[in-house]
Design a protein around this motif. Structure first.
Motif, PDB file in Angstrom:
ATOM      1  N   SER A 142       0.835  -1.210   0.000  1.00  0.00           N
ATOM      2  CA  SER A 142       0.000   0.000   0.000  1.00  0.00           C
ATOM      3  C   SER A 142       0.862   1.248   0.000  1.00  0.00           C
ATOM      4  O   SER A 142       0.563   2.224  -0.701  1.00  0.00           O
ATOM      5  CB  SER A 142      -0.918   0.024   1.223  1.00  0.00           C
ATOM      6  N   TRP A 143       1.926   1.240   0.769  1.00  0.00           N
ATOM      7  CA  TRP A 143       2.850   2.374   0.814  1.00  0.00           C
ATOM      8  C   TRP A 143       3.432   2.625  -0.575  1.00  0.00           C
ATOM      9  O   TRP A 143       3.497   3.769  -1.029  1.00  0.00           O
ATOM     10  CB  TRP A 143       3.965   2.098   1.823  1.00  0.00           C
ATOM     11  N   ALA A 144       3.850   1.558  -1.256  1.00  0.00           N
ATOM     12  CA  ALA A 144       4.435   1.697  -2.593  1.00  0.00           C
ATOM     13  C   ALA A 144       3.415   2.282  -3.565  1.00  0.00           C
ATOM     14  O   ALA A 144       3.754   3.155  -4.378  1.00  0.00           O
ATOM     15  CB  ALA A 144       4.948   0.344  -3.095  1.00  0.00           C
ATOM     16  N   ARG A 145       2.161   1.832  -3.480  1.00  0.00           N
ATOM     17  CA  ARG A 145       1.111   2.352  -4.356  1.00  0.00           C
ATOM     18  C   ARG A 145       0.871   3.846  -4.113  1.00  0.00           C
ATOM     19  O   ARG A 145       0.741   4.627  -5.044  1.00  0.00           O
ATOM     20  CB  ARG A 145      -0.200   1.597  -4.138  1.00  0.00           C
ATOM     21  N   VAL A 146       0.824   4.235  -2.843  1.00  0.00           N
ATOM     22  CA  VAL A 146       0.586   5.637  -2.494  1.00  0.00           C
ATOM     23  C   VAL A 146       1.751   6.508  -2.965  1.00  0.00           C
ATOM     24  O   VAL A 146       1.540   7.587  -3.542  1.00  0.00           O
ATOM     25  CB  VAL A 146       0.353   5.793  -0.969  1.00  0.00           C
ATOM     26  N   MET A 147       2.982   6.065  -2.746  1.00  0.00           N
ATOM     27  CA  MET A 147       4.151   6.841  -3.170  1.00  0.00           C
ATOM     28  C   MET A 147       4.158   7.015  -4.684  1.00  0.00           C
ATOM     29  O   MET A 147       4.456   8.089  -5.192  1.00  0.00           O
ATOM     30  CB  MET A 147       5.446   6.172  -2.696  1.00  0.00           C
ATOM     31  N   TYR A 148       3.827   5.955  -5.409  1.00  0.00           N
ATOM     32  CA  TYR A 148       3.780   6.027  -6.867  1.00  0.00           C
ATOM     33  C   TYR A 148       2.684   6.995  -7.314  1.00  0.00           C
ATOM     34  O   TYR A 148       2.897   7.842  -8.186  1.00  0.00           O
ATOM     35  CB  TYR A 148       3.551   4.641  -7.470  1.00  0.00           C
ATOM     36  N   TYR A 149       1.519   6.884  -6.714  1.00  0.00           N
ATOM     37  CA  TYR A 149       0.390   7.753  -7.074  1.00  0.00           C
ATOM     38  C   TYR A 149       0.744   9.220  -6.828  1.00  0.00           C
ATOM     39  O   TYR A 149       0.517  10.072  -7.688  1.00  0.00           O
ATOM     40  CB  TYR A 149      -0.852   7.366  -6.261  1.00  0.00           C
ATOM     41  N   ARG A 150       1.325   9.521  -5.682  1.00  0.00           N
ATOM     42  CA  ARG A 150       1.697  10.905  -5.361  1.00  0.00           C
ATOM     43  C   ARG A 150       2.755  11.431  -6.338  1.00  0.00           C
ATOM     44  O   ARG A 150       2.691  12.577  -6.778  1.00  0.00           O
ATOM     45  CB  ARG A 150       2.208  11.004  -3.928  1.00  0.00           C
ATOM     46  N   GLY A 151       3.731  10.590  -6.652  1.00  0.00           N
ATOM     47  CA  GLY A 151       4.757  10.995  -7.614  1.00  0.00           C
ATOM     48  C   GLY A 151       4.161  11.262  -8.980  1.00  0.00           C
ATOM     49  O   GLY A 151       4.499  12.245  -9.656  1.00  0.00           O
ATOM     50  N   LYS A 152       3.256  10.382  -9.404  1.00  0.00           N
ATOM     51  CA  LYS A 152       2.607  10.537 -10.706  1.00  0.00           C
ATOM     52  C   LYS A 152       1.792  11.825 -10.744  1.00  0.00           C
ATOM     53  O   LYS A 152       1.829  12.560 -11.741  1.00  0.00           O
ATOM     54  CB  LYS A 152       1.708   9.323 -10.980  1.00  0.00           C
ATOM     55  N   GLN A 153       1.103  12.135  -9.658  1.00  0.00           N
ATOM     56  CA  GLN A 153       0.311  13.363  -9.592  1.00  0.00           C
ATOM     57  C   GLN A 153       1.206  14.596  -9.718  1.00  0.00           C
ATOM     58  O   GLN A 153       0.872  15.549 -10.424  1.00  0.00           O
ATOM     59  CB  GLN A 153      -0.487  13.431  -8.281  1.00  0.00           C
ATOM     60  N   LYS A 154       2.351  14.590  -9.041  1.00  0.00           N
ATOM     61  CA  LYS A 154       3.278  15.725  -9.116  1.00  0.00           C
ATOM     62  C   LYS A 154       3.820  15.891 -10.537  1.00  0.00           C
ATOM     63  O   LYS A 154       3.946  17.008 -11.039  1.00  0.00           O
ATOM     64  CB  LYS A 154       4.427  15.543  -8.123  1.00  0.00           C
ATOM     65  N   ILE A 155       4.136  14.782 -11.177  1.00  0.00           N
ATOM     66  CA  ILE A 155       4.663  14.848 -12.551  1.00  0.00           C
ATOM     67  C   ILE A 155       3.583  15.344 -13.508  1.00  0.00           C
ATOM     68  O   ILE A 155       3.847  16.192 -14.367  1.00  0.00           O
ATOM     69  CB  ILE A 155       5.224  13.481 -12.985  1.00  0.00           C
ATOM     70  N   MET A 156       2.360  14.849 -13.346  1.00  0.00           N
ATOM     71  CA  MET A 156       1.271  15.281 -14.218  1.00  0.00           C
ATOM     72  C   MET A 156       0.995  16.774 -14.035  1.00  0.00           C
ATOM     73  O   MET A 156       0.771  17.495 -15.013  1.00  0.00           O
ATOM     74  CB  MET A 156       0.011  14.449 -13.946  1.00  0.00           C
ATOM     75  N   LYS A 157       1.035  17.257 -12.804  1.00  0.00           N
ATOM     76  CA  LYS A 157       0.842  18.686 -12.536  1.00  0.00           C
ATOM     77  C   LYS A 157       1.963  19.499 -13.196  1.00  0.00           C
ATOM     78  O   LYS A 157       1.716  20.520 -13.837  1.00  0.00           O
ATOM     79  CB  LYS A 157       0.822  18.943 -11.033  1.00  0.00           C
ATOM     80  N   GLY A 158       3.198  19.026 -13.041  1.00  0.00           N
ATOM     81  CA  GLY A 158       4.332  19.711 -13.654  1.00  0.00           C
ATOM     82  C   GLY A 158       4.250  19.729 -15.167  1.00  0.00           C
ATOM     83  O   GLY A 158       4.573  20.733 -15.811  1.00  0.00           O
ATOM     84  N   MET A 159       3.810  18.618 -15.775  1.00  0.00           N
ATOM     85  CA  MET A 159       3.680  18.560 -17.238  1.00  0.00           C
ATOM     86  C   MET A 159       2.579  19.491 -17.725  1.00  0.00           C
ATOM     87  O   MET A 159       2.712  20.130 -18.764  1.00  0.00           O
ATOM     88  CB  MET A 159       3.396  17.122 -17.703  1.00  0.00           C
ATOM     89  N   LYS A 160       1.493  19.605 -16.946  1.00  0.00           N
ATOM     90  CA  LYS A 160       0.408  20.516 -17.317  1.00  0.00           C
ATOM     91  C   LYS A 160       0.931  21.953 -17.312  1.00  0.00           C
ATOM     92  O   LYS A 160       0.682  22.717 -18.243  1.00  0.00           O
ATOM     93  CB  LYS A 160      -0.764  20.355 -16.360  1.00  0.00           C
ATOM     94  N   GLU A 161       1.658  22.315 -16.273  1.00  0.00           N
ATOM     95  CA  GLU A 161       2.238  23.671 -16.191  1.00  0.00           C
ATOM     96  C   GLU A 161       3.223  23.900 -17.330  1.00  0.00           C
ATOM     97  O   GLU A 161       3.272  24.976 -17.910  1.00  0.00           O
ATOM     98  CB  GLU A 161       2.916  23.860 -14.834  1.00  0.00           C
ATOM     99  N   TRP A 162       4.010  22.866 -17.659  1.00  0.00           N
ATOM    100  CA  TRP A 162       5.003  22.990 -18.718  1.00  0.00           C
ATOM    101  C   TRP A 162       4.340  23.228 -20.076  1.00  0.00           C
ATOM    102  O   TRP A 162       4.790  24.039 -20.867  1.00  0.00           O
ATOM    103  CB  TRP A 162       5.877  21.743 -18.738  1.00  0.00           C
ATOM    104  N   THR A 163       3.243  22.500 -20.354  1.00  0.00           N
ATOM    105  CA  THR A 163       2.583  22.644 -21.647  1.00  0.00           C
ATOM    106  C   THR A 163       1.834  23.961 -21.764  1.00  0.00           C
ATOM    107  O   THR A 163       1.620  24.459 -22.864  1.00  0.00           O
ATOM    108  CB  THR A 163       1.599  21.478 -21.922  1.00  0.00           C
ATOM    109  N   GLU A 164       1.429  24.548 -20.626  1.00  0.00           N
ATOM    110  CA  GLU A 164       0.728  25.830 -20.653  1.00  0.00           C
ATOM    111  C   GLU A 164       1.699  26.986 -20.911  1.00  0.00           C
ATOM    112  O   GLU A 164       1.284  28.049 -21.323  1.00  0.00           O
ATOM    113  CB  GLU A 164      -0.028  26.052 -19.348  1.00  0.00           C
ATOM    114  N   ASN A 165       2.964  26.775 -20.645  1.00  0.00           N
ATOM    115  CA  ASN A 165       3.962  27.839 -20.842  1.00  0.00           C
ATOM    116  C   ASN A 165       4.542  27.830 -22.203  1.00  0.00           C
ATOM    117  O   ASN A 165       4.482  27.338 -23.110  1.00  0.00           O
ATOM    118  CB  ASN A 165       5.111  27.709 -19.832  1.00  0.00           C
TER     119      ASN A 165
END
Length: 165
Positions: A142-165
């Motif tokens: 469960s810890w591994a799943r949560v860490m992966y999910y949180r990391g994926k969310q941060k990357i997706m947020k960063g990619m969204k910001e990157w594409t908007e710029n």
């Protein structure tokens, strides 16, 4: 360390160490070599094992250190391969854009905290199951799943910001 304990340590951990090294190296032959070297170093220095973590975690640390040494050695002997083929204009443009996106994803992953970054690499590059990641990291699935999910969310947020710029 007797022969029976060595065999048990190897058979219990070899597959996980190999997968871990494959995720780091992206080269099955090099991962195999480093896996063997990992166990050689572990047997040689077993008296240094304090027992404050699982043996699999200790072996992963040895494997990671060997990979870092290999990277240092390779950086001193870098070679460049030349390709005589010239890609078409469309594929060059697509390739550049794709490469920029990949670079941005890796930049975003690099900015994650160390633990989250390692979970992401193990999952994405190593193609490991969450249970295998949990075993390597000494945590729960469960810890591994949560860490992966949180990391994926941060990357997706960063990619969204990157594409908007």
């Amino acid at each position: 360390m007797d022969k029976e304990k060595i065999n048990e340590m190897y058979h219990t951990n070899a597959a996980a160490i190999y997968k871990y090294l494959c995720s780091l190296t992206h080269d099955p032959q090099l991962a195999e070599e480093l896996t063997q070297e990992t166990f050689f170093q572990a047997i040689k220095g077993f008296e240094k094992f304090r027992g404050d973590c699982k043996i699999s975690v200790w072996l992963c640390r040895i494997a990671k250190n060997l990979w870092y040494k290999e990277l240092e050695k390779r950086s001193r002997h870098k070679t460049v391969e030349l390709d005589d083929t010239m890609p078409s204009g469309d594929s060059v443009e697509f390739s550049c854009l794709h490469n920029l996106e990949k670079i941005e994803v890796f930049r975003l992953m690099h900015n994650l905290d160390t633990v989250t970054r390692e979970v992401m690499y193990l999952r994405l590059a190593g193609d490991l199951q969450f249970s295998e990641i949990a075993g390597i990291m000494g945590k729960t699935e469960s810890w591994a799943r949560v860490m992966y999910y949180r990391g994926k969310q941060k990357i997706m947020k960063g990619m969204k910001e990157w594409t908007e710029n």
